[in-house]
Design a protein around this motif. Structure first.
Motif, short mmCIF file in Angstrom:
data_model
loop_
_atom_site.label_atom_id
_atom_site.label_comp_id
_atom_site.label_asym_id
_atom_site.label_seq_id
_atom_site.Cartn_x
_atom_site.Cartn_y
_atom_site.Cartn_z
N PRO A 156 -0.56 8.69 -1.33
CA PRO A 156 -0.83 9.88 -0.52
C PRO A 156 -0.07 9.80 0.80
O PRO A 156 0.01 8.75 1.44
N ALA A 157 0.46 10.93 1.21
CA ALA A 157 1.22 10.96 2.46
C ALA A 157 0.33 10.69 3.66
O ALA A 157 0.74 10.04 4.62
N GLY A 158 -0.91 11.18 3.60
CA GLY A 158 -1.82 10.93 4.71
C GLY A 158 -2.11 9.46 4.90
O GLY A 158 -2.25 8.97 6.03
N LEU A 159 -2.19 8.70 3.79
CA LEU A 159 -2.41 7.26 3.88
C LEU A 159 -1.23 6.58 4.58
O LEU A 159 -1.42 5.68 5.39
N VAL A 160 -0.03 7.02 4.27
CA VAL A 160 1.16 6.45 4.91
C VAL A 160 1.13 6.73 6.41
O VAL A 160 1.48 5.86 7.23
N LEU A 161 0.69 7.93 6.80
CA LEU A 161 0.61 8.26 8.22
C LEU A 161 -0.42 7.38 8.93
O LEU A 161 -0.18 6.91 10.06
N VAL A 162 -1.55 7.14 8.28
CA VAL A 162 -2.57 6.26 8.87
C VAL A 162 -2.02 4.84 9.04
O VAL A 162 -2.22 4.19 10.08
N VAL A 163 -1.28 4.36 8.04
CA VAL A 163 -0.69 3.02 8.13
C VAL A 163 0.32 2.95 9.27
O VAL A 163 0.36 1.97 10.03
N LEU A 190 0.82 -1.20 0.00
CA LEU A 190 0.00 0.00 0.00
C LEU A 190 0.85 1.26 0.00
O LEU A 190 0.49 2.27 -0.63
N CYS A 191 1.98 1.18 0.67
CA CYS A 191 2.85 2.36 0.76
C CYS A 191 3.97 2.34 -0.27
O CYS A 191 4.92 3.13 -0.18
N GLY A 192 3.89 1.43 -1.24
CA GLY A 192 4.87 1.41 -2.32
C GLY A 192 6.20 0.81 -1.95
O GLY A 192 7.19 1.04 -2.64
N LYS A 193 6.25 0.00 -0.90
CA LYS A 193 7.51 -0.62 -0.47
C LYS A 193 7.64 -2.06 -0.92
O LYS A 193 8.60 -2.74 -0.55
N GLY A 214 -1.02 2.75 -6.49
CA GLY A 214 -0.04 2.75 -7.57
C GLY A 214 1.22 3.47 -7.18
O GLY A 214 1.71 3.39 -6.05
N ASP A 215 1.78 4.24 -8.14
CA ASP A 215 3.05 4.92 -7.87
C ASP A 215 2.88 6.10 -6.92
O ASP A 215 3.73 6.36 -6.09
N LYS A 216 1.78 6.83 -7.04
CA LYS A 216 1.57 8.03 -6.25
C LYS A 216 0.81 7.66 -4.99
O LYS A 216 -0.41 7.46 -5.02
#
Length: 764
Positions: free
Chosen positions: A508-515, A485-488, A504-506
């Motif tokens: 969202p930073a907010g999604l990464v923070l939630v994760v 989900l975070c592209g890793k 995908g490639d882009k």
């Protein structure tokens, strides 16, 4: 030796027999009276009754082994035994004398009775000779007539057989009308030898008519075999009769087996049928539903019909068990396939238990018909797969629920939905999906352990191990999904349903923070609660084996998500820093005020507040000032001479060499202040590097000065480490000064007036 009083009767009788034998036996050969050399060598005191007894040797042996007292005792014993023997011998002689007298009297009587018997025997012989002569005369006179009678009897039997052949078609027709097929087959098989010998000549018409009748009989017997209304015994008798008529029974066997296979193919087993059948078996309160009862009755009737068909086939055709075993196993597999189809559609445990009850009931019914098929063991293996797939699918659907929560975040961002706290809402939804979903799944699994049926009791240990192993794999998949989900991570090993929700490639930073924050929640809240529930309800399986280790290892999961939380938090900081760096880069081509207030909007929705106090400039140990003193900076700004500004810069470099170093970048904690401060530090460091690649005139230098002064006023309430932020802001001013051709700063009054005007406008 003598026998004392109280001696067992068999010993006394044996001794009496020995006495009689010695009394009436002839004199023994002289060789037997001679002492045996081997006896003399190995004789003992117990061999006095032996036939080869040597008195001298015995006395010598007795004198050597016994003392005087023992010799006297032995003397008394032997005297008593001799007296007893004499008494017994005298009694024996008296008894035998009486017997001899009785025998003599019997012989005398026999002599007197035999005297008149010879004359009577001669008379009997004469009479027997007379009877024999008269019998020979009768036989001679009747010989011719007897031969004629025997010929007539043979002719009569032959005529009866011929009449039977001519009457056979009529008999067969009567048997067909009365359905006495056993008598018909008996009559026809009895006439078969005559038909084979004379069927093409004398009895050609009878043979043809009989064969036509037999054809009808064969057709009727085939109908009996395929008729489900006939009893199994009648169908078996029909096959036996067809076999006597030399009908190819193997062809009939194949056709009947194909009928069984077709019955199995036409048997449509669906989830609703199995569930309704279970409701009927357990007599639920809503049994009055006509549809439920009809469906249950139809399923039960179908299985009973199939079982009876198997029973009939087994009785009719011997040695057909392997084929029937395969059919019964196919039925069980068909029922489990219907269960698997529903398991993939997210089946609850109550419905799964209902299906397993119906399958087990059907298996017990078939096991009575085919006990050698080992259907319970076969069903056990299939049930193992079904329960394991159910646990796996339930946890897979739980993972899909978690992915749906993140898909909503992406959907809201794509649609531009306005919400006050979108990240906080998404975070709460994902937390609920993890913890509440896990508890619901565990409660559903717990129902499998509460079932008291024989099948589920055998699977109890496996179920416990599979639940633990399932949650271990579940959190491993959650970890992989977060990486994807975070592209890793790539999507090669992920479920297609999970890949569809990946941005995908882009990312969202907010999604990464939630994760990142969800990883901390899983480590600190979800895993301890799930571990407690598993320990209380799903421990003690033990089927997995100790060599494989424990199935559920919470410490390993916590360690994984702790590392994931730190990694995703740094990723969020990196993404936000890069975004700000892009904005700052555009700042040099498009004049605009740099705004940092929006940085903390996402963090304040998700991250908790820290417990540490802010690090103000006055809290530092003297090293929190800029690389230039405030007095030095003010005096430099008041000068308008470029050369003096250059000399001031040289002095600043010299002063920097003697100042204590400040630790700018510290460990990032999972708090609002720590994350925001880290982003600010990295952004200001990026700004410093961008400035070093630019060349400024006086206006550009003053604009940077104004921006930095504005940031000092706005960031003091945002940053946790105010001293470090001020230090980096001063570094930006220093770097701008180095890259400016004419570094003439704005006057402090003008600078304050412009900043206050902007702050007032922003607050309004």
């Amino acid at each position: 030796m003598g026998v004392e009083d109280g001696e067992p009767l068999d010993e006394k009788a044996k001794r009496m027999r020995d006495l009689l034998s010695s009394f009436y036996s002839p004199d023994l050969p002289s060789a037997s009276l001679r002492p045996n050399a081997s006896f003399s060598r190995f004789a003992t005191l117990d061999t006095i009754n032996a036939t080869s007894f040597d008195a001298d040797h015995y006395m010598n042996l007795l004198v050597q082994k016994a003392n005087l007292e023992e010799l006297l005792k032995k003397h008394v014993e032997m005297a008593s035994e001799i007296k007893n023997l004499d008494t017994d011998l005298q009694t024996l002689v008296y008894e035998n004398y009486n017997k001899f007298i009785s025998a003599t009297d019997a012989i005398k009587r026999m002599k007197n009775n035999i005297n008149g018997m010879e004359a009577k025997m001669e008379q009997l012989t004469e009479k027997m000779m007379s009877v024999q002569s008269r019998s020979d005369g009768v036989n001679t006179s009747l010989l011719a007539k007897r031969e004629h009678v025997e010929k007539l009897h043979c002719t009569r039997n032959l005529l009866r057989k011929v009449q039977f052949i001519y009457d056979l078609p009529t008999r067969l027709e009567k048997c067909i009308k009365s359905e006495a097929y056993a008598d018909a087959v008996k009559f026809y098989t009895g006439a078969m030898p005559i038909f084979k010998a004379y069927g093409n000549s004398s009895f050609q018409d009878c043979k043809r008519a009989s064969e036509e009748a037999v054809g009808i009989i064969v057709k009727n017997l085939q109908g009996k075999v395929f008729s489900d209304s006939e009893s199994i015994k009648a169908r078996a008798e029909a096959v036996m009769l067809l076999n006597q008529l030399n009908f190819p029974v193997e062809t009939l066997k194949l056709k009947l087996f194909e009928k069984l296979e077709q019955f199995l193919l036409d048997l449509h087993l669906e989830y609703k049928d199995l569930k309704d059948a279970s409701a009927d078996v357990n007599e639920l309160p809503n049994q009055g539903n006509v549809n439920v009862s009809a469906s249950a009755a139809a399923h039960e009737a179908s299985i009973h019909e199939f079982a009876e068909a198997l029973r009939a086939y087994r009785v009719i055709f011997l040695h057909s068990e392997p084929q029937l075993f395969k059919l019964a196993q196919d039925l069980v597999m068909k029922e489990f396939e219907a269960a698997h189809q529903q398991i993939k559609k997210q089946l609850c445990s109550a419905d799964l238990l209902a299906i397993l009850r119906v399958i087990w009931t059907d298996v017990l019914l078939l096991d009575k018909v085919l006990p050698g098929a080992a259907l319970p063991d076969f069903t056990m293996q299939a049930a193992l797969i079904a329960v394991k797939d159910y646990i796996t699918c339930a946890l897979s659907h739980l993972l899909l629920d978690i992915s749906d929560a993140f898909s909503k975040i992406l959907g809201m961002q794509k649609e531009g939905t306005e919400e006050v706290h979108p990240l906080q809402t998404a975070f709460e939804a994902s937390k609920k999906a993890v913890i509440q979903g896990s508890m619901d799944v565990l409660l559903d699994f717990h129902h499998l352990l509460n079932e008291n049926s024989e099948l589920l009791l055998k699977l109890r240990g496996f179920t416990m191990d599979w639940v633990q192993e399932g949650f271990q794999n579940f959190f491993r998949k959650v970890h992989n999904y977060f990486l994807l989900l975070c592209g890793k991570s790539n999507s090669a090993s992920q479920d297609r349903n999970l890949i569809e929700g990946v941005p995908g490639d882009k990312v969202p930073a907010g999604l990464v923070l939630v994760v990142a924050q969800l990883c901390h929640f899983i480590e600190n809240s979800a895993i301890p609660r799930i571990t407690e529930e598993i320990a209380s309800s799903f421990s003690g399986g033990g089927v997995r084996g100790f060599e494989y280790g424990p199935a559920f290892v919470p410490a390993e999961i916590c360690c994984t998500f702790r590392a994931d939380g730190e990694m995703f938090l740094h990723l969020y900081i990196k993404m936000r820093t890069q975004r700000i760096a892009v904005i700052l880069k555009k700042r040099f081509t498009t004049p605009n005020w740099v705004k940092f207030e929006a940085i903390g909007a996402e963090a304040k929705q998700i991250l908790p507040q820290g417990l540490h106090h802010k690090h103000h400039r006055t809290d530092s140990n003297g090293s929190t000032t800029s690389s230039r003193g405030s007095t030095l900076r003010d005096s430099r700004m008041s000068r308008s001479n470029t050369q003096k500004a250059r000399s001031q810069l040289l002095e600043a470099h010299l002063a920097k060499l003697f100042k204590q170093k400040m630790e700018i970048f510290t460990k990032t904690e999972n708090t609002q202040e720590s994350v925001i401060t880290t982003i600010l530090k990295l952004s200001l460091k990026s700004l410093q590097e961008l400035v070093r690649f630019q060349t400024f005139n006086r206006s550009g230098f003053q604009q940077i000065q104004l921006d930095i002064q504005f940031l000092k006023s706005t960031l003091k309430d945002i940053a946790e480490d105010e001293a470090a932020v001020d230090f980096l802001l001063d570094e930006v001013i220093e770097a701008t000064t180095e890259r400016c051709l004419d570094p003439v700063p704005l006057e402090p009054p003008i600078l304050d007036r412009l900043v206050n005007a902007k702050l007032t406008k922003t607050s309004q």
